[in-house]
Motif scaffolding. Structure first.
Motif, PDB file in Angstrom:
ATOM      1  N   ASN A 110      25.228   4.049  70.675  1.00  0.00           N
ATOM      2  CA  ASN A 110      24.998   5.109  71.653  1.00  0.00           C
ATOM      3  C   ASN A 110      26.312   5.595  72.264  1.00  0.00           C
ATOM      4  O   ASN A 110      27.272   4.831  72.364  1.00  0.00           O
ATOM      5  CB  ASN A 110      24.064   4.588  72.749  1.00  0.00           C
ATOM      6  N   HIS A 111      26.343   6.854  72.675  1.00  0.00           N
ATOM      7  CA  HIS A 111      27.567   7.416  73.254  1.00  0.00           C
ATOM      8  C   HIS A 111      27.970   6.762  74.573  1.00  0.00           C
ATOM      9  O   HIS A 111      29.118   6.874  74.997  1.00  0.00           O
ATOM     10  CB  HIS A 111      27.413   8.927  73.461  1.00  0.00           C
ATOM     11  N   ARG A 112      27.037   6.078  75.224  1.00  0.00           N
ATOM     12  CA  ARG A 112      27.378   5.422  76.492  1.00  0.00           C
ATOM     13  C   ARG A 112      28.228   4.171  76.268  1.00  0.00           C
ATOM     14  O   ARG A 112      29.114   3.874  77.066  1.00  0.00           O
ATOM     15  CB  ARG A 112      26.105   5.081  77.262  1.00  0.00           C
ATOM     16  N   GLU A 113      27.953   3.444  75.195  1.00  0.00           N
ATOM     17  CA  GLU A 113      28.728   2.251  74.859  1.00  0.00           C
ATOM     18  C   GLU A 113      28.958   2.181  73.347  1.00  0.00           C
ATOM     19  O   GLU A 113      28.453   1.288  72.668  1.00  0.00           O
ATOM     20  CB  GLU A 113      28.008   0.983  75.344  1.00  0.00           C
ATOM     21  N   PRO A 114      29.725   3.099  72.810  1.00  0.00           N
ATOM     22  CA  PRO A 114      29.930   3.114  71.351  1.00  0.00           C
ATOM     23  C   PRO A 114      30.908   2.030  70.898  1.00  0.00           C
ATOM     24  O   PRO A 114      31.744   1.571  71.681  1.00  0.00           O
ATOM     25  CB  PRO A 114      30.522   4.502  71.109  1.00  0.00           C
ATOM     26  N   ASN A 115      30.784   1.640  69.653  1.00  0.00           N
ATOM     27  CA  ASN A 115      31.744   0.717  69.051  1.00  0.00           C
ATOM     28  C   ASN A 115      32.763   1.545  68.289  1.00  0.00           C
ATOM     29  O   ASN A 115      32.622   1.777  67.087  1.00  0.00           O
ATOM     30  CB  ASN A 115      31.022  -0.262  68.118  1.00  0.00           C
ATOM     31  N   LEU A 116      33.784   1.991  68.975  1.00  0.00           N
ATOM     32  CA  LEU A 116      34.774   2.881  68.382  1.00  0.00           C
ATOM     33  C   LEU A 116      35.673   2.171  67.374  1.00  0.00           C
ATOM     34  O   LEU A 116      36.326   2.829  66.555  1.00  0.00           O
ATOM     35  CB  LEU A 116      35.619   3.530  69.482  1.00  0.00           C
ATOM     36  N   GLU A 117      35.716   0.828  67.415  1.00  0.00           N
ATOM     37  CA  GLU A 117      36.502   0.088  66.421  1.00  0.00           C
ATOM     38  C   GLU A 117      35.987   0.381  65.012  1.00  0.00           C
ATOM     39  O   GLU A 117      36.728   0.319  64.037  1.00  0.00           O
ATOM     40  CB  GLU A 117      36.423  -1.416  66.709  1.00  0.00           C
ATOM     41  N   VAL A 127      37.563  12.990  61.217  1.00  0.00           N
ATOM     42  CA  VAL A 127      36.589  12.694  62.272  1.00  0.00           C
ATOM     43  C   VAL A 127      36.159  14.024  62.879  1.00  0.00           C
ATOM     44  O   VAL A 127      36.992  14.795  63.351  1.00  0.00           O
ATOM     45  CB  VAL A 127      37.178  11.791  63.379  1.00  0.00           C
ATOM     46  N   VAL A 128      34.859  14.304  62.832  1.00  0.00           N
ATOM     47  CA  VAL A 128      34.307  15.510  63.453  1.00  0.00           C
ATOM     48  C   VAL A 128      33.749  15.078  64.804  1.00  0.00           C
ATOM     49  O   VAL A 128      32.679  14.489  64.890  1.00  0.00           O
ATOM     50  CB  VAL A 128      33.210  16.143  62.580  1.00  0.00           C
ATOM     51  N   ASN A 129      34.507  15.351  65.855  1.00  0.00           N
ATOM     52  CA  ASN A 129      34.179  14.852  67.191  1.00  0.00           C
ATOM     53  C   ASN A 129      33.673  15.990  68.078  1.00  0.00           C
ATOM     54  O   ASN A 129      33.893  17.163  67.791  1.00  0.00           O
ATOM     55  CB  ASN A 129      35.431  14.230  67.822  1.00  0.00           C
ATOM     56  N   TYR A 136      35.860  10.676  74.338  1.00  0.00           N
ATOM     57  CA  TYR A 136      36.523   9.601  73.589  1.00  0.00           C
ATOM     58  C   TYR A 136      37.601  10.128  72.640  1.00  0.00           C
ATOM     59  O   TYR A 136      38.101   9.373  71.795  1.00  0.00           O
ATOM     60  CB  TYR A 136      35.491   8.809  72.777  1.00  0.00           C
ATOM     61  N   TYR A 137      37.939  11.391  72.758  1.00  0.00           N
ATOM     62  CA  TYR A 137      38.888  12.017  71.822  1.00  0.00           C
ATOM     63  C   TYR A 137      40.196  11.227  71.713  1.00  0.00           C
ATOM     64  O   TYR A 137      40.638  10.893  70.600  1.00  0.00           O
ATOM     65  CB  TYR A 137      39.168  13.447  72.257  1.00  0.00           C
ATOM     66  N   GLU A 138      40.830  10.943  72.839  1.00  0.00           N
ATOM     67  CA  GLU A 138      42.118  10.240  72.819  1.00  0.00           C
ATOM     68  C   GLU A 138      41.967   8.815  72.288  1.00  0.00           C
ATOM     69  O   GLU A 138      42.850   8.311  71.584  1.00  0.00           O
ATOM     70  CB  GLU A 138      42.739  10.219  74.224  1.00  0.00           C
ATOM     71  N   ASP A 139      40.859   8.157  72.610  1.00  0.00           N
ATOM     72  CA  ASP A 139      40.620   6.796  72.107  1.00  0.00           C
ATOM     73  C   ASP A 139      40.521   6.791  70.589  1.00  0.00           C
ATOM     74  O   ASP A 139      41.071   5.909  69.920  1.00  0.00           O
ATOM     75  CB  ASP A 139      39.319   6.231  72.703  1.00  0.00           C
ATOM     76  N   ILE A 140      39.802   7.775  70.046  1.00  0.00           N
ATOM     77  CA  ILE A 140      39.629   7.859  68.598  1.00  0.00           C
ATOM     78  C   ILE A 140      40.964   8.154  67.928  1.00  0.00           C
ATOM     79  O   ILE A 140      41.285   7.587  66.871  1.00  0.00           O
ATOM     80  CB  ILE A 140      38.579   8.929  68.239  1.00  0.00           C
TER      81      ILE A 140
END
Length: 337
Positions: A110-117, A127-129, A136-140
């Motif tokens: 879910n976007h509230r707690e995604p696993n971006l790893e 990545v189509v964000n 989360y753009y900068e994190d990705i």
């Protein structure tokens, strides 16, 4: 002699192949007219330059693996047969089965707690964000520094029709699907013209949002999904509320206020139909909420059945495809009015 002769042939073949590789590499380097398809510095891949919300993005072409987090893009990617390797499945529209129900697509959560790893682990070319994942753009970018990333989220203050078309065109260019994107844009333009032509400015329109069994007011211009359509089609609002917002649940409004405005035509977005609430015992359809509300029984739109309900997946699928469907359905309704 035989061994010497065969060895000479192998040497000639090897030299020819090497020379051919140099020629191909040279041709590849000169392929980038206007920056649309420039060489990546490797003989194997060219690059395509696409301008998104953050500037010019260089993308390896052709794209092999895509991570998708943008709700407005899921259906396009699925229709185009793009290899999506990871996505936040809980918010993928239930209608986009090629991604949501595909066991090969990694679930980012879910976007509230995604696993971006998992984005980094997928090692995508692109990545189509966007939308719910825009924050989360900068994190990705940090997690997947070798992956290109694009965002085409509609920009505030810009006309929605132009932004939807910019999104489709940009995504199409990034993925080598220009002709498919052109078709989506042409279909959208045709639907918008149909709706504008079919609408009578004397018809007073109200837009509502159904969530949790209650109705919210969707303001002209700024309200979720339907708001910009007032401007695009030129619809006359049945009610205008001061300090209205673009809140995803709509602004608070009483059924009595709706009844007093007495709209000729009502458009309804069923927010819950596009979420996990759909199919549970808690779910009440927008149709039941509107048509079972006693104060609305004498409203002209309700009495005459002039109510349009957006597709059930709209809340999680506000792509150009969704808007084309909405505009065509509104054109049908206006033509019958």
């Amino acid at each position: 002699m035989a061994r010497t002769h065969s060895g000479r042939i192998r040497n000639i073949v090897a030299a020819t192949a090497a020379g051919l590789s140099l020629v191909l590499a040279s041709c590849s380097t000169g392929a980038g007219a206007g920056g649309a398809a420039q060489a990546s510095g490797s003989a194997e891949h060219a690059t395509v330059t696409v301008t998104d919300n953050h500037g010019d993005q260089k993308i390896k072409s052709p794209v092999d693996k895509v991570v998708a987090t943008d709700n407005r893009s899921f259906e396009m990617l699925d229709k185009w047969g793009v290899n999506v390797v990871a996505a936040p499945k809980p918010i993928v529209p239930f209608t986009v089965t090629g991604i949501k129900d595909n066991d090969k697509v990694v679930d980012l959560g879910n976007h509230r707690e995604p696993n971006l790893e998992l984005v980094a682990a997928a090692n995508p070319d692109l990545v189509v964000n966007g939308q719910r994942f825009a924050k989360y753009y900068e994190d990705i970018k940090k997690l997947a520094p070798n992956s290109a990333i694009v965002e085409f989220e509609p920009r505030k203050g810009e006309p929605l029709d132009a932004e939807l078309k910019r999104h489709a065109a940009g995504l199409g260019k990034a993925l080598g699907k220009e002709s498919e994107a052109d078709k989506l844009i042409a279909d959208f333009d045709k639907a918008l013209e149909r709706a504008k032509k079919a609408y009578n400015p004397k018809v007073k329109v109200m837009a509502l949002n159904s969530s949790g069994g209650t109705l919210g007011y969707v303001a002209p211009s700024v309200g979720r999904t339907f708001g910009p359509l007032f401007d695009l089609i030129g619809m006359t609002p049945a009610l205008e509320v001061a300090k209205s917002s673009d809140d995803h649940q709509g602004d608070e409004i009483s059924v009595e206020a709706i009844a007093k405005a007495n709209p000729d035509f009502i458009m309804v977005l069923d927010r819950d139909a596009g979420t996990s609430v759909r199919g549970t015992s808690e779910y009440r359809s927008a149709q039941s909420v509107v048509e079972e509300a006693a104060p609305l029984k004498n409203v002209k739109a309700v009495k005459e059945g002039k109510i349009y309900y957006a597709p059930e997946d709209t809340y999680t699928n506000e792509s150009i495809i969704t808007y084309t469907e909405i505009l065509n359905s509104l054109a049908d309704a206006f033509e019958q009015a």
